[in-house]
Design an enzyme around this catalytic site. Structure first.
Site, PDB file in Angstrom:
ATOM      1  N   GLY A 138      26.176  30.996  44.172  1.00 58.68           N
ATOM      2  CA  GLY A 138      27.298  31.839  43.391  1.00 58.68           C
ATOM      3  C   GLY A 138      28.473  31.900  43.545  1.00 58.68           C
ATOM      4  O   GLY A 138      28.858  31.124  43.895  1.00 58.68           O
ATOM      5  N   ASP A 149      29.903  41.626  53.260  1.00 58.13           N
ATOM      6  CA  ASP A 149      29.202  42.778  52.145  1.00 58.13           C
ATOM      7  C   ASP A 149      28.722  44.275  52.941  1.00 58.13           C
ATOM      8  O   ASP A 149      28.603  44.166  54.139  1.00 58.13           O
ATOM      9  CB  ASP A 149      28.576  42.638  51.074  1.00 58.13           C
ATOM     10  CG  ASP A 149      29.400  43.219  49.837  1.00 58.13           C
ATOM     11  OD1 ASP A 149      30.152  43.920  49.965  1.00 58.13           O
ATOM     12  OD2 ASP A 149      28.631  43.054  48.837  1.00 58.13           O
ATOM     13  N   HIS A 204      33.168  43.684  49.718  1.00 55.69           N
ATOM     14  CA  HIS A 204      32.730  42.879  48.066  1.00 55.69           C
ATOM     15  C   HIS A 204      32.758  44.133  46.975  1.00 55.69           C
ATOM     16  O   HIS A 204      33.413  44.092  46.010  1.00 55.69           O
ATOM     17  CB  HIS A 204      31.571  42.586  47.905  1.00 55.69           C
ATOM     18  CG  HIS A 204      32.055  41.245  47.901  1.00 55.69           C
ATOM     19  ND1 HIS A 204      32.375  40.112  47.159  1.00 55.69           N
ATOM     20  CD2 HIS A 204      32.036  40.685  49.870  1.00 55.69           C
ATOM     21  CE1 HIS A 204      32.300  38.610  48.466  1.00 55.69           C
ATOM     22  NE2 HIS A 204      31.752  39.578  49.622  1.00 55.69           N
ATOM     23  N   ASP A 225      34.218  49.290  39.704  1.00 57.05           N
ATOM     24  CA  ASP A 225      33.853  47.583  40.193  1.00 57.05           C
ATOM     25  C   ASP A 225      34.743  47.734  41.708  1.00 57.05           C
ATOM     26  O   ASP A 225      36.502  47.496  41.681  1.00 57.05           O
ATOM     27  CB  ASP A 225      33.802  46.281  39.193  1.00 57.05           C
ATOM     28  CG  ASP A 225      32.593  45.758  39.259  1.00 57.05           C
ATOM     29  OD1 ASP A 225      32.289  45.634  39.603  1.00 57.05           O
ATOM     30  OD2 ASP A 225      32.038  45.630  38.571  1.00 57.05           O
ATOM     31  N   LEU A 246      34.063  39.976  38.478  1.00 55.36           N
ATOM     32  CA  LEU A 246      34.323  38.469  38.323  1.00 55.36           C
ATOM     33  C   LEU A 246      33.757  38.206  37.110  1.00 55.36           C
ATOM     34  O   LEU A 246      34.744  37.523  36.524  1.00 55.36           O
ATOM     35  CB  LEU A 246      33.293  37.753  39.187  1.00 55.36           C
ATOM     36  CG  LEU A 246      34.023  38.156  40.857  1.00 55.36           C
ATOM     37  CD1 LEU A 246      32.684  36.690  41.270  1.00 55.36           C
ATOM     38  CD2 LEU A 246      35.362  37.911  40.924  1.00 55.36           C
TER      39      LEU A 246
HETATM   40  P1  ADQ Z   1      28.561  41.896  41.062  1.00 52.79           P
HETATM   41  O1  ADQ Z   1      28.342  43.429  40.930  1.00 52.79           O
HETATM   42  O2  ADQ Z   1      27.093  41.274  40.883  1.00 52.79           O
HETATM   43  O3  ADQ Z   1      29.296  42.184  42.217  1.00 52.79           O
HETATM   44  P2  ADQ Z   1      30.902  40.798  38.812  1.00 52.79           P
HETATM   45  O4  ADQ Z   1      32.261  40.617  39.447  1.00 52.79           O
HETATM   46  O5  ADQ Z   1      30.726  40.938  37.664  1.00 52.79           O
HETATM   47  O6  ADQ Z   1      29.798  41.715  39.785  1.00 52.79           O
HETATM   48  O7  ADQ Z   1      30.284  39.243  39.406  1.00 52.79           O
HETATM   49  C1  ADQ Z   1      28.622  39.166  38.777  1.00 52.79           C
HETATM   50  C2  ADQ Z   1      28.457  37.986  38.671  1.00 52.79           C
HETATM   51  O8  ADQ Z   1      26.889  37.388  37.805  1.00 52.79           O
HETATM   52  C3  ADQ Z   1      29.178  37.229  37.447  1.00 52.79           C
HETATM   53  O9  ADQ Z   1      29.788  36.085  38.124  1.00 52.79           O
HETATM   54  C4  ADQ Z   1      29.195  37.097  35.880  1.00 52.79           C
HETATM   55  O10 ADQ Z   1      28.973  35.233  36.328  1.00 52.79           O
HETATM   56  C5  ADQ Z   1      28.294  36.468  36.396  1.00 52.79           C
HETATM   57  N1  ADQ Z   1      26.550  37.472  35.530  1.00 52.79           N
HETATM   58  C6  ADQ Z   1      26.709  38.190  34.710  1.00 52.79           C
HETATM   59  N2  ADQ Z   1      25.683  38.505  33.965  1.00 52.79           N
HETATM   60  C7  ADQ Z   1      25.020  37.481  34.116  1.00 52.79           C
HETATM   61  C8  ADQ Z   1      24.385  37.130  33.031  1.00 52.79           C
HETATM   62  N3  ADQ Z   1      23.802  37.384  31.816  1.00 52.79           N
HETATM   63  N4  ADQ Z   1      24.251  35.400  32.878  1.00 52.79           N
HETATM   64  C9  ADQ Z   1      24.274  34.790  34.667  1.00 52.79           C
HETATM   65  N5  ADQ Z   1      25.280  35.309  34.838  1.00 52.79           N
HETATM   66  C10 ADQ Z   1      25.593  36.486  35.041  1.00 52.79           C
HETATM   67  C11 ADQ Z   1      29.864  42.447  43.490  1.00 52.79           C
HETATM   68  C12 ADQ Z   1      31.111  43.778  43.434  1.00 52.79           C
HETATM   69  C13 ADQ Z   1      31.782  43.062  42.363  1.00 52.79           C
HETATM   70  C14 ADQ Z   1      32.539  41.662  42.356  1.00 52.79           C
HETATM   71  C15 ADQ Z   1      31.854  40.495  43.269  1.00 52.79           C
HETATM   72  C16 ADQ Z   1      32.425  39.507  44.309  1.00 52.79           C
HETATM   73  O11 ADQ Z   1      30.027  44.486  42.116  1.00 52.79           O
HETATM   74  O12 ADQ Z   1      32.652  44.295  42.379  1.00 52.79           O
HETATM   75  O13 ADQ Z   1      33.722  41.720  41.894  1.00 52.79           O
HETATM   76  O14 ADQ Z   1      30.681  40.939  44.077  1.00 52.79           O
HETATM   77  O15 ADQ Z   1      32.923  40.598  45.705  1.00 52.79           O
END
Ligand code: ADQ
Length: 714
Positions: free
Chosen positions: A29, A141, A165, A366, A370
């Site tokens: 991650g 978190d 987070h 959000d 990321l």
């Molecule tokens: P998330 O709510 O999970 O994280 P995000 O920051 O967008 O949201 O991270 C998602 C991760 O999952 C990304 O690295 C992305 O590549 C991966 N991902 C999404 N869709 C995918 C798919 N179909 N297949 C594989 N991988 C996928 C929480 C908070 C966020 C914050 C992060 C980090 O909700 O706001 O940005 O933590 O602190």
């Protein structure tokens, strides 16, 4: 380099079992990537839940535990019931929607708080058992909001960091949480609290002052002598990896000539705005016949939290929406929306990001998001348009994106059209800025910055004084000819009351002072900021020394003496200023003493009160420069007194060789007294906090108990 102990809900590993044989693989991650450097170099430890190991046989279980140890990960095993209550019911059922402002998703009867506290304590046990002095602990978190304080109680000197987070909601929303004080206190156990954006840090500061009454100073707050810093550390991505090679997508995937990819990639979560986004895409199809058949709209949704009821229901609604839109707009040539409910590898995501003309990242709320950064990081070709929700933390750092309000479906449709129609020069100019920023502020930099600031705080921590035990006090008293006592009044002999006139001496206090004053070896002095008349009215009949208005007046035997005079016209002007502020700050009032003036704001709306106090102090400091008056910040009070007056002035002539001085006080004005006393004096602060005092006592009751023991001493 200090050893790093990372604590997160999940360990960064995946345990899989095939044909009875378990394997443990590190799961990559963003967090694990960012921390890898420090973790490896410091031979760190990672504490977290390894997932469900209950179905493993004894041998397989041993093998898994051995592998976890190898990876320096320490499992906190949770029962199925704990996972349900702590993780699903409370963390994801209550905290997640509330912190994302989705109040209609907060259940009527919030469940799981007890389990949440118990599981946080379970995490604390594992950390404490493995902690070595000098380690740095970094808690991650919203599942572990109570952990910093639980650790602080057991490891008072540890360096503890915390990172949230998800958003920290505006205090108007945060304070709906029934356990809001506990949560804030839990977080404040840390030395350094990180958020994704400055606005979350501001929301936190505002909750701290409104709910706990501690007034933050810029980006830190001092409590019990400890300084807690709270700052923004916007998280980045592993930019180098996303600038690297992608992987061919599935066989059969290719865009037709003239076809454009409009892409959404999310965890399937109701905060991500997926349904509204799909409706916005439909609106584009409706409004723009020229684009029909030319758009490949792909929504990828990674399965997430499937055991939480709200997520299962939400998945149903998303799929219904996709079905309805496809029913209306699909052709025999293909569906209007390609909906893929599954995970993709990072390399596949890179290829998808690179193929997209328009990337839609439109969460309702959000913490950061990321995916938006990954898209910009992957675009080494410098092209592509990002449509980004203004309610994602990432929006604060990505102004070149087309920012949208995800609740405005028409507005989003317009932005999608604008993205599709945007001239190449503009696309490239915007993307160049986005890509450069993402590349520069990557996840490694994020981790280094946080850990650097945790490791080297701005100032050395002030060591806290020990508790004064009755035995110590009695031993010191017995070794001296006399014990001369200097006792502050408010907050020391009586509890702080909402208004000064409510803090009257009670019968117990009068008896106590009476008994002390009967002893010729224990002269008593009450040293207060109160006016003469009040002290006279309450204690005038007792043979004790009285000192009013911070040393301005003293009555030792017989009459009051004054240590200065104040120009009346200046005093009248200050009084008018204070009254003006009081008139526009409900709940505050002005206390007029013989010389001094005080504006009390304990009963005001805390944030407004603190703001007014800051403004007033600044103003008075400026206008009183060069005058005989000075301004003094007290506990929920701004005071104006004669310059140079302080409690230490009362001491002159009161101590003889062989005397022991005992001074007890609770606020800043008492520090003047402490600093004016001989070094061997027993000085005591009421309440923990940074002070010159040699000892502390927890509260008024403890002060009275000590004085009672001294009054009865043989
Ligand atoms: P998330 O709510 O999970 O994280 P995000 O920051 O967008 O949201 O991270 C998602 C991760 O999952 C990304 O690295 C992305 O590549 C991966 N991902 C999404 N869709 C995918 C798919 N179909 N297949 C594989 N991988 C996928 C929480 C908070 C966020 C914050 C992060 C980090 O909700 O706001 O940005 O933590 O602190």
């Amino acid at each position: 380099m200090a050893r790093l102990i990372v604590v997160s809900n999940r360990l960064p590993v995946t345990v899989t079992v095939s044909q009875g044989n378990p394997t443990v693989r590190p799961s990559m991650g963003g967090l694990a990537t960012g921390l890898r450097g420090h973790f490896e170099r410091s031979e760190g430890l990672w504490v977290g839940w390894p997932g469900d190991l209950s179905r493993l046989g004894p041998e397989a279980r041993e093998a898994v535990l051995a592998e976890l140890t190898q990876l320096r990960t320490l499992p906190v095993e949770l029962t199925a019931q704990e996972v349900r209550s702590y993780y699903e019911d409370f963390s994801n059922g209550v905290l997640w929607p509330l912190f994302h402002y989705l109040l209609d998703r907060v259940p009527l009867h919030s469940k799981g708080w007890d389990a949440y506290t118990r599981v946080n304590a379970k995490f604390a046990d594992v950390v404490v058992a493995n902690y070595r002095p000098g380690d740095m602990i970094w808690v991650q978190d919203y599942q572990l909001l109570l952990l910093p304080e639980l650790l602080r109680q057991r490891l008072p000197n540890a360096r503890i960091g915390f990172f949230l987070h998800i958003p920290f909601a505006a205090s108007e929303v945060f304070r709906m949480l029934p356990w809001r004080e506990q949560v804030l206190k839990g977080m404040l156990g840390a030395d350094l609290i990180g958020f994704h954006t400055p606005s979350y840090a501001r929301n936190f500061a505002s909750a701290v002052v409104r709910l706990l009454g501690h007034e933050p100073n810029f980006d830190e707050v001092t409590l019990e002598g400890r300084t807690v810093r709270f700052r923004a550390y916007p998280m980045g991505i592993d930019a180098a990896a996303f600038a690297g090679p992608g992987e061919p997508l599935e066989a059969g995937f290719h865009l037709e000539e003239g076809e454009r990819l409009v892409l959404g990639v999310d965890r399937l979560d109701y905060t991500k705005g997926i349904r509204r986004r799909l409706f916005a895409c439909e609106r584009v199809l409706q409004r723009r016949p020229d684009l029909r058949g030319k758009l490949r709209i792909v929504q990828i949704a990674v399965p997430s939290r499937e055991t939480v009821g709200a997520y299962e229901a939400f998945r149903g609604r998303v799929e219904q929406t996709v079905g309805a839109i496809n029913g209306r707009w699909s052709t025999l040539g293909g569906p209007a929306i390609y909906y893929l409910y599954r995970s993709f590898s990072q390399a596949q995501l890179i290829s998808l990001y690179r193929a997209a003309s328009v990337m839609l990242v439109t969460p309702l709320r959000d913490g950061m998001n990321l995916v938006a950064k990954e898209f910009a990081g992957a675009r080494i070709d410098g092209d592509g348009v990002l449509v980004l929700s203004e309610f994602a933390g990432a929006a604060e750092e990505m102004p070149e994106a087309l920012q949208v309000n995800p609740f405005d479906i028409d507005g989003m449709a317009t932005a999608i059209e604008q993205g599709l129609d945007m001239p190449e020069v503009e696309r490239r100019a915007r993307m160049a800025a986005l890509h450069a920023r993402v590349a520069q502020f990557d996840v490694h930099r994020w981790a280094e910055k946080f850990l650097g600031e945790l490791e080297e705080p701005d100032g050395a921590p002030v060591p806290l004084a020990p508790l004064l035990t009755t035995e110590t006090a009695l031993a010191e008293a017995r070794a001296a000819d006399r014990v001369v006592m200097f006792l502050d009044y408010d907050g020391t002999l009586v509890k702080i009351a909402p208004r000064p006139e409510l803090a009257m001496p009670d019968a117990e206090l009068m008896t106590l002072l009476g008994d002390l004053s009967k002893r010729s070896d224990s002269p008593v002095h009450v040293v207060s900021g109160r006016p003469r008349a009040e002290l006279e009215r309450w204690f005038g009949a007792l043979p004790i020394g009285l000192h009013a208005e911070h040393g301005m007046y003293s009555r030792i035997e017989g009459d009051w003496i004054a240590r200065g005079t104040v120009p009346e016209d200046l005093r009248a002007r200050v009084k008018a200023t204070l009254e003006r502020v009081a008139s526009c700050t409900p709940g505050s009032h002005v206390e007029v003493k013989a010389v001094g003036l005080a504006w009390h704001y304990r009963l005001t709306e805390p944030e407004h009160g603190a703001h007014q106090a800051r403004q007033l102090r600044l103003h008075l400091r400026e206008v009183l420069t060069g005058t005989p008056l000075e301004v003094l910040a007290g506990d929920k009070v701004v005071e104006v007194r004669l310059r140079g007056m302080h409690k230490g002035l009362v001491l002159r002539g009161l101590l003889r060789p062989g005397d022991l001085a005992l001074a007890i006080g609770d606020d800043r004005t008492d520090e003047d007294l402490f600093s004016s006393l001989p070094e061997d004096a027993v000085t005591v602060r009421v309440g923990r906090g940074s002070s010159l005092a040699r000892y502390y006592l927890p509260d008024v009751a403890a002060v009275r108990a000590l004085l009672r023991a001294l009054a009865n001493r043989g």
